[in-house]
Structure formats: structure tokens, C-alpha cells
Design a protein around this motif. Structure first.
Motif, PDB file in Angstrom:
ATOM      1  N   TYR A 128      -7.553  -0.543  -3.131  1.00 47.30           N
ATOM      2  CA  TYR A 128      -6.933  -0.113  -1.877  1.00 47.30           C
ATOM      3  C   TYR A 128      -5.413   0.030  -2.034  1.00 47.30           C
ATOM      4  CZ  TYR A 128      -5.926   0.328   3.040  1.00 47.30           C
ATOM      5  OH  TYR A 128      -5.475   0.798   4.254  1.00 47.30           O
ATOM      6  N   ALA A 129      -4.794  -0.966  -2.614  1.00 45.02           N
ATOM      7  CA  ALA A 129      -3.334  -0.961  -2.757  1.00 45.02           C
ATOM      8  C   ALA A 129      -2.857   0.108  -3.729  1.00 45.02           C
ATOM      9  CB  ALA A 129      -2.854  -2.329  -3.234  1.00 45.02           C
ATOM     10  N   SER A 130      -3.641   0.397  -4.738  1.00 44.95           N
ATOM     11  CA  SER A 130      -3.213   1.322  -5.786  1.00 44.95           C
ATOM     12  C   SER A 130      -3.359   2.784  -5.407  1.00 44.95           C
ATOM     13  CB  SER A 130      -4.002   1.055  -7.068  1.00 44.95           C
ATOM     14  OG  SER A 130      -5.353   1.470  -6.920  1.00 44.95           O
ATOM     15  N   CYS A 131      -4.038   3.059  -4.323  1.00 51.68           N
ATOM     16  CA  CYS A 131      -4.345   4.444  -3.970  1.00 51.68           C
ATOM     17  C   CYS A 131      -3.097   5.270  -3.665  1.00 51.68           C
ATOM     18  CB  CYS A 131      -5.272   4.484  -2.762  1.00 51.68           C
ATOM     19  SG  CYS A 131      -5.713   6.165  -2.263  1.00 51.68           S
ATOM     20  N   ASP A 132      -2.932   6.343  -4.409  1.00 49.90           N
ATOM     21  CA  ASP A 132      -1.956   7.374  -4.081  1.00 49.90           C
ATOM     22  C   ASP A 132      -2.676   8.269  -3.066  1.00 49.90           C
ATOM     23  OD1 ASP A 132      -0.611   9.841  -3.929  1.00 49.90           O
ATOM     24  OD2 ASP A 132       0.090   9.697  -6.000  1.00 49.90           O
TER      25      ASP A 132
ATOM     26  N   THR B 224       0.864  -1.184   0.000  1.00 51.35           N
ATOM     27  CA  THR B 224       0.000   0.000   0.000  1.00 51.35           C
ATOM     28  C   THR B 224       0.897   1.228   0.000  1.00 51.35           C
ATOM     29  OG1 THR B 224      -0.136   0.312   2.404  1.00 51.35           O
ATOM     30  CG2 THR B 224      -1.727  -1.228   1.413  1.00 51.35           C
ATOM     31  N   ASP B 225       0.276   2.357  -0.165  1.00 56.55           N
ATOM     32  CA  ASP B 225       1.017   3.613  -0.134  1.00 56.55           C
ATOM     33  C   ASP B 225       1.704   3.805   1.222  1.00 56.55           C
ATOM     34  OD1 ASP B 225       2.015   6.008  -1.007  1.00 56.55           O
ATOM     35  OD2 ASP B 225       0.100   7.048  -1.055  1.00 56.55           O
ATOM     36  N   GLY B 226       1.130   3.220   2.278  1.00 60.84           N
ATOM     37  CA  GLY B 226       1.705   3.339   3.605  1.00 60.84           C
ATOM     38  C   GLY B 226       2.519   2.132   4.051  1.00 60.84           C
ATOM     39  N   PHE B 227       2.431   1.033   3.306  1.00 63.98           N
ATOM     40  CA  PHE B 227       3.154  -0.203   3.646  1.00 63.98           C
ATOM     41  C   PHE B 227       3.684  -0.787   2.337  1.00 63.98           C
ATOM     42  CE2 PHE B 227       3.460  -4.774   4.683  1.00 63.98           C
ATOM     43  CZ  PHE B 227       4.199  -4.707   5.858  1.00 63.98           C
ATOM     44  N   PRO B 228       4.908  -0.411   1.959  1.00 61.68           N
ATOM     45  CA  PRO B 228       5.403  -0.745   0.625  1.00 61.68           C
ATOM     46  C   PRO B 228       5.714  -2.226   0.378  1.00 61.68           C
ATOM     47  CG  PRO B 228       7.090   0.387   1.881  1.00 61.68           C
ATOM     48  CD  PRO B 228       5.842   0.396   2.720  1.00 61.68           C
ATOM     49  N   GLY B 229       5.857  -3.035   1.407  1.00 67.35           N
ATOM     50  CA  GLY B 229       6.207  -4.443   1.201  1.00 67.35           C
ATOM     51  C   GLY B 229       5.066  -5.226   0.570  1.00 67.35           C
TER      52      GLY B 229
ATOM     53  N   ARG C 120     -15.970  13.456  -2.484  1.00 62.23           N
ATOM     54  CA  ARG C 120     -16.734  13.946  -3.638  1.00 62.23           C
ATOM     55  C   ARG C 120     -16.996  12.791  -4.598  1.00 62.23           C
ATOM     56  NH1 ARG C 120     -12.845  17.544  -5.886  1.00 62.23           N
ATOM     57  NH2 ARG C 120     -13.777  16.830  -7.824  1.00 62.23           N
ATOM     58  N   THR C 121     -18.211  12.658  -5.056  1.00 59.95           N
ATOM     59  CA  THR C 121     -18.568  11.547  -5.940  1.00 59.95           C
ATOM     60  C   THR C 121     -17.883  11.627  -7.298  1.00 59.95           C
ATOM     61  OG1 THR C 121     -20.550  12.701  -6.699  1.00 59.95           O
ATOM     62  CG2 THR C 121     -20.812  11.185  -4.843  1.00 59.95           C
ATOM     63  N   ASP C 122     -17.473  12.813  -7.707  1.00 57.36           N
ATOM     64  CA  ASP C 122     -16.827  12.966  -9.012  1.00 57.36           C
ATOM     65  C   ASP C 122     -15.312  13.117  -8.914  1.00 57.36           C
ATOM     66  OD1 ASP C 122     -16.829  15.465  -7.804  1.00 57.36           O
ATOM     67  OD2 ASP C 122     -17.268  16.543  -9.660  1.00 57.36           O
ATOM     68  N   ALA C 123     -14.759  12.949  -7.723  1.00 51.36           N
ATOM     69  CA  ALA C 123     -13.321  13.159  -7.526  1.00 51.36           C
ATOM     70  C   ALA C 123     -12.521  12.013  -8.140  1.00 51.36           C
ATOM     71  CB  ALA C 123     -13.002  13.273  -6.048  1.00 51.36           C
ATOM     72  N   PRO C 124     -11.397  12.343  -8.761  1.00 56.52           N
ATOM     73  CA  PRO C 124     -10.562  11.292  -9.349  1.00 56.52           C
ATOM     74  C   PRO C 124      -9.820  10.505  -8.269  1.00 56.52           C
ATOM     75  CG  PRO C 124      -9.509  13.415  -9.645  1.00 56.52           C
ATOM     76  CD  PRO C 124     -10.857  13.678  -9.025  1.00 56.52           C
ATOM     77  N   PHE C 125      -9.645   9.248  -8.554  1.00 53.67           N
ATOM     78  CA  PHE C 125      -8.864   8.341  -7.717  1.00 53.67           C
ATOM     79  C   PHE C 125      -7.535   8.155  -8.440  1.00 53.67           C
ATOM     80  CE2 PHE C 125      -7.451   4.339  -6.030  1.00 53.67           C
ATOM     81  CZ  PHE C 125      -7.930   4.320  -4.731  1.00 53.67           C
ATOM     82  N   HIS C 126      -6.447   8.427  -7.759  1.00 49.90           N
ATOM     83  CA  HIS C 126      -5.117   8.383  -8.373  1.00 49.90           C
ATOM     84  C   HIS C 126      -4.471   7.020  -8.109  1.00 49.90           C
ATOM     85  CE1 HIS C 126      -5.135  12.748  -9.149  1.00 49.90           C
ATOM     86  NE2 HIS C 126      -5.953  12.726  -8.124  1.00 49.90           N
ATOM     87  N   ASP C 127      -4.117   6.325  -9.175  1.00 47.96           N
ATOM     88  CA  ASP C 127      -3.531   4.987  -9.108  1.00 47.96           C
ATOM     89  C   ASP C 127      -2.009   5.116  -9.063  1.00 47.96           C
ATOM     90  OD1 ASP C 127      -2.375   2.458  -9.951  1.00 47.96           O
ATOM     91  OD2 ASP C 127      -4.373   1.866 -10.640  1.00 47.96           O
ATOM     92  N   ARG C 128      -1.397   4.711  -7.943  1.00 46.06           N
ATOM     93  CA  ARG C 128       0.052   4.850  -7.781  1.00 46.06           C
ATOM     94  C   ARG C 128       0.829   3.863  -8.647  1.00 46.06           C
ATOM     95  NH1 ARG C 128       2.783   1.602  -3.760  1.00 46.06           N
ATOM     96  NH2 ARG C 128       1.400  -0.056  -3.044  1.00 46.06           N
ATOM     97  N   PHE C 129       0.195   2.799  -9.102  1.00 44.96           N
ATOM     98  CA  PHE C 129       0.881   1.828  -9.962  1.00 44.96           C
ATOM     99  C   PHE C 129       0.961   2.299 -11.405  1.00 44.96           C
ATOM    100  CE2 PHE C 129      -0.999  -1.301  -6.771  1.00 44.96           C
ATOM    101  CZ  PHE C 129       0.174  -1.421  -6.044  1.00 44.96           C
ATOM    102  N   THR C 130      -0.137   2.851 -11.899  1.00 46.99           N
ATOM    103  CA  THR C 130      -0.188   3.237 -13.305  1.00 46.99           C
ATOM    104  C   THR C 130       0.034   4.725 -13.539  1.00 46.99           C
ATOM    105  OG1 THR C 130      -2.563   3.712 -13.320  1.00 46.99           O
ATOM    106  CG2 THR C 130      -1.880   1.402 -13.727  1.00 46.99           C
TER     107      THR C 130
END
Length: 190
Positions: free
Chosen positions: A98-102, A67-72, A112-122
């Protein structure tokens, strides 16, 4: 073995636990003991909140890709199909979300229902549907509350920020999760 009264399909939970052990989760240090112990507690917390089985399985497996907080990571994201075969496509998609969340980029506007979700992998963004946002918020609360319960220093350092986050996300949380957030994060430490 995950107890049958939690509502998680025992065979899927048992297969997930076997894969977690195969990947070494029982040997990875984590606040409160091992990563495996933490994952079981998150699963059990979601069960107490009466989360549906797919979300409970995601709670048990939420750290497979790190995860963004637990990199292993226990598995690389290139092996998503392997985890999906064990816990099902719905639970695996929650684990990936969950894991991809930046967190730094996503958390400020998550309510916000229209807010973008940022993928830390891609590096990409997308707008998750309502159920995905609720799953993400509920899993986030179960994860963070487990850490806050066990570690007074964590609660002291991060408790006010987490309470502010979950207050913003209140509409996405179940009543049980919200009450737990208030009890753990807003009450004085024992």
C-alpha cells in the motif's frame, strides 16, 4: 484498545497501537483529527466489511511508511522487520504494498491481472497476485471512504474520481466494500 469482536488478534492490535503511539501517530494532524484516529477508523471499517485479521492489521498500520498521498512516515522502510515483528509478515507486506504504490502510474491499469504495480520506493515494477490486488483495493477503499465520510470538501473534489476508480476495481472489492463505496461516493452528500 481494539475491541476483541473485530476479529483482529488483540495482542497484535495492542502492540501495533503501542508502536503507533511511540512513533507519534496521535500527534500527527490528519483529516478528521489525528493520524491515529484515522488508522483506527480504517481498521474498524475493514472489520465491518469482515476482512481477515491480517488485512485489518494492515489497515491499522497502513501509513507507517507514508503513502503516495500522505508523505509523513512513522518508520522508514529500512525498518520493515520491526513492523513485521509487531503485526506479522503478512500484514506488513500489505502495508508495504500500500505504501509503496506510485498511484499515478499504477491506478490506471490496476484492475488488469497482468498490470504492473509501480513501487515508488524502489522505482521497480512487479505484478502482484490476485490476493494482493484484492487487499490493496480493499484497503484503498477503506482509507478513501474514511476521508470522504468526514470531509465534504474532499468528497466533492475527489468523490467522482474515487467512484470511477472503485467501479473499475469492483471485481477486486468485497460486496461490503463495494456497497459502502456506492453509499458514500454515489449518494448525495447529507
Amino acid at each position: 484498545m481494539i475491541e476483541p469482536d473485530t476479529g483482529t488478534p488483540p495482542d497484535a492490535a495492542d502492540r501495533a497501537l503501542a508502536l503507533l503511539r511511540e512513533c507519534g501517530a496521535q500527534d500527527m494532524a490528519h483529516p478528521g483529527g489525528t493520524l491515529l484516529a484515522h488508522l483506527r477508523r480504517v481498521h474498524d471499517r475493514l472489520a465491518l466489511w469482515q476482512a481477515r485479521p491480517a488485512l485489518r492489521l494492515a489497515g491499522l498500520c497502513h501509513a507507517f511508511y507514508g503513502t503516495d498521498g500522505f508523505p509523513g512516515a512513522l518508520l522508514p522502510v529500512t525498518r520493515r522487520a520491526e513492523l513485521a515483528a509487531v503485526i506479522g509478515a503478512e500484514a506488513e507486506s500489505i502495508v508495504y504494498l500500500y505504501a509503496s504504490c506510485d498511484r499515478e502510474a499504477t491506478y490506471p491499469d490496476l484492475a488488469r491481472t497482468d498490470a504492473p504495480f509501480h513501487d515508488r520506493f524502489t522505482g521497480g515494477t512487479h505484478v502482484p497476485g490476485a490476493r494482493s490486488r484484492r487487499d490493496f483495493a480493499e484497503l484503498s477503499a477503506a482509507n478513501e471512504l474514511d476521508l470522504a465520510r468526514l470531509d465534504p470538501a474532499f468528497r466533492e473534489r475527489w468523490g467522482p474520481d474515487l467512484l470511477a476508480l472503485f467501479t473499475r476495481l469492483r471485481a477486486l472489492l468485497s460486496t461490503e466494500a463495494w456497497l459502502d463505496c456506492r453509499a458514500v461516493l454515489a449518494e448525495p452528500a447529507p
